[in-house]
Design an enzyme around this catalytic site. Structure first.
Site, PDB file in Angstrom:
ATOM      1  N   HIS A   6       0.829  -1.208   0.000  1.00 42.38           N
ATOM      2  CA  HIS A   6       0.000   0.000   0.000  1.00 42.38           C
ATOM      3  C   HIS A   6       0.864   1.259   0.000  1.00 42.38           C
ATOM      4  O   HIS A   6       0.550   2.238  -0.688  1.00 42.38           O
ATOM      5  CB  HIS A   6      -0.921  -0.024   1.218  1.00 42.38           C
ATOM      6  N   GLU A   9       2.044   1.892  -3.430  1.00 44.78           N
ATOM      7  CA  GLU A   9       0.987   2.507  -4.242  1.00 44.78           C
ATOM      8  C   GLU A   9       1.022   4.031  -4.112  1.00 44.78           C
ATOM      9  O   GLU A   9       0.954   4.765  -5.105  1.00 44.78           O
ATOM     10  CB  GLU A   9      -0.377   1.972  -3.814  1.00 44.78           C
ATOM     11  N   HIS A  10       1.132   4.514  -2.872  1.00 47.23           N
ATOM     12  CA  HIS A  10       1.198   5.954  -2.639  1.00 47.23           C
ATOM     13  C   HIS A  10       2.423   6.574  -3.308  1.00 47.23           C
ATOM     14  O   HIS A  10       2.350   7.659  -3.901  1.00 47.23           O
ATOM     15  CB  HIS A  10       1.253   6.238  -1.134  1.00 47.23           C
ATOM     16  N   GLU A  84      -4.147   7.789   7.648  1.00 47.12           N
ATOM     17  CA  GLU A  84      -5.142   6.937   6.996  1.00 47.12           C
ATOM     18  C   GLU A  84      -5.473   5.740   7.891  1.00 47.12           C
ATOM     19  O   GLU A  84      -6.640   5.339   7.996  1.00 47.12           O
ATOM     20  CB  GLU A  84      -4.614   6.460   5.641  1.00 47.12           C
TER      21      GLU A  84
END
Length: 376
Positions: A6, A9-10, A84
């Site tokens: 993840h 991805e950022h 997040e």
């Protein structure tokens, strides 16, 4: 390392040698594109929606992001993800599902949170991230799917020109589920909430299984819609919950059948008891012809109507490649759904919905003995 996919991805949006983060945003907006990315249990997807005449430019931008990330602003982005994580921690229904996955897939990466934890995310440095990118974003593991107004042959040629020499070679990633039984089938997390959140589930079937359409039918009968048994028994007849439903998650080599109910602390025990009784019923009694017919028509309609979306078509093709699922035409899908029998539904229920095989996670202000309703 939990959460690194993840985080990667950022970082795809943080810049390349030819574009910084603002440059990437401006490049997409310069062609009027809608871009985003998402990370699931088995893949990260970078996607964009744009007018057909901008296909080559969009592929240029996305190829650059995939093959040449600079990993700029890593420290800042790690803190963005920590925020997040805190946002997700404020969603007890999602936490209940996450804890349930940890039980169903105990000991396997499928049982770990996609987003990771603040500790694991902060532990990723530039060298770790670069090594992950080098070993993961390779030719055998990157797939490009296009849906919309395009010509297949020219699209393939364009993709080969953009990525053919840019992606390193490597071994294709293959999942091998290694699930081990947890110490307890039940997990409780204290949280000062107004509502009590419960997730229940068990092992399911892989996405490529020949039983996948029968599993869809079973799920639809159990808790897939407003006429489903869980919705009718828990919400409509007794008013015990606003949200109650079931769903199946299929992966390349594993799967999970899951149910969720959100209720008050005073009503949640009765709600779980009713759900357990419905599990017994669907295992012991064949679904009626009327119920099965209604379920089939719902499944065919929702599946075919979803294909009107180019985004759905794109996702469907990509998932079929990654999970090894057969890609069927709408007519073939309808035929597979029509072929499901009441015996198929009962067989899957008997194999996957036994009380003694079920796991339960709960998030709420008071620990309750909900596990007793799942005694074998």
């Amino acid at each position: 390392m939990a959460g690194i996919t993840h985080l990667m991805e950022h970082m795809l949006f943080k810049g390349t040698p030819s574009m910084d983060a603002l440059g990437i945003a401006e490049a997409f907006e310069g062609i009027g594109a809608q871009e985003n990315a998402a990370t699931g249990e088995e893949y990260t997807v970078l996607y964009a929606r744009f007018l057909p005449e901008h296909l080559e430019r969009a592929l240029d931008i996305m190829s650059d992001m995939i093959t040449r990330p600079t990993f700029a602003d890593l420290e800042r982005e790690r803190e963005v993800i920590v925020e997040e994580i805190r946002m997700y921690e404020d969603r007890p229904d999602q936490l209940a599902d996450e804890y349930l996955s940890g039980l169903v897939f105990h000991g396997d990466p499928l049982g770990r949170p996609i987003i990771g934890s603040a500790e694991t995310v902060r532990g990723v440095d530039h060298d770790t991230l670069k090594g992950f990118h080098r070993n993961t974003y390779t030719a055998p593991n990157v797939f490009v799917v296009g849906a919309g107004k395009l010509e297949s042959e020219s699209f393939e040629k364009m993709v080969e020109e953009k990525l053919g020499a840019a992606l390193p070679s490597g071994e294709p990633f293959v999942r091998r589920a290694q699930v081990t039984p947890p110490e307890s089938r039940f997990f409780y997390k204290f949280k000062e909430t107004e509502q009590y959140h419960v997730a229940m589930g068990s092992q399911g079937i892989p996405a490529s299984s020949g039983d996948r359409y029968a599993m869809l039918a079973l799920n639809n009968v159990l808790g897939g819609g407003m006429s489903s048994r869980l919705f009718q028994e828990v919400r409509e007849k007794r008013g015990l919950a606003y949200a109650v439903y079931s769903y199946h998650q299929g992966y390349s080599d594993a799967g999970a059948v899951k149910m969720y109910v959100g209720s008050t602390t005073g009503n949640v025990e009765e709600a779980v008891k009713i759900i357990a009784e419905q599990l017994d019923r669907v295992r012991e009694e064949p679904v009626t012809e009327e119920e099965l017919h209604r379920t089939k028509e719902q499944l065919k309609s929702s599946t075919i109507l979803a294909l009107e979306s180019t985004a759905t078509r794109m996702t469907r093709v990509g998932r079929s490649v990654i999970t090894g699922s057969e890609l069927l035409t709408p007519e073939e899908i309808s035929a597979r759904i029509d072929a499901v029998t009441a015996e198929d539904v009962k067989r899957l229920a008997e194999g996957h919905l036994k009380r003694g095989d079920m796991y339960l996670s709960a998030v709420g202000p008071k620990e309750l003995d909900l596990g007793r309703h799942l005694a074998a």
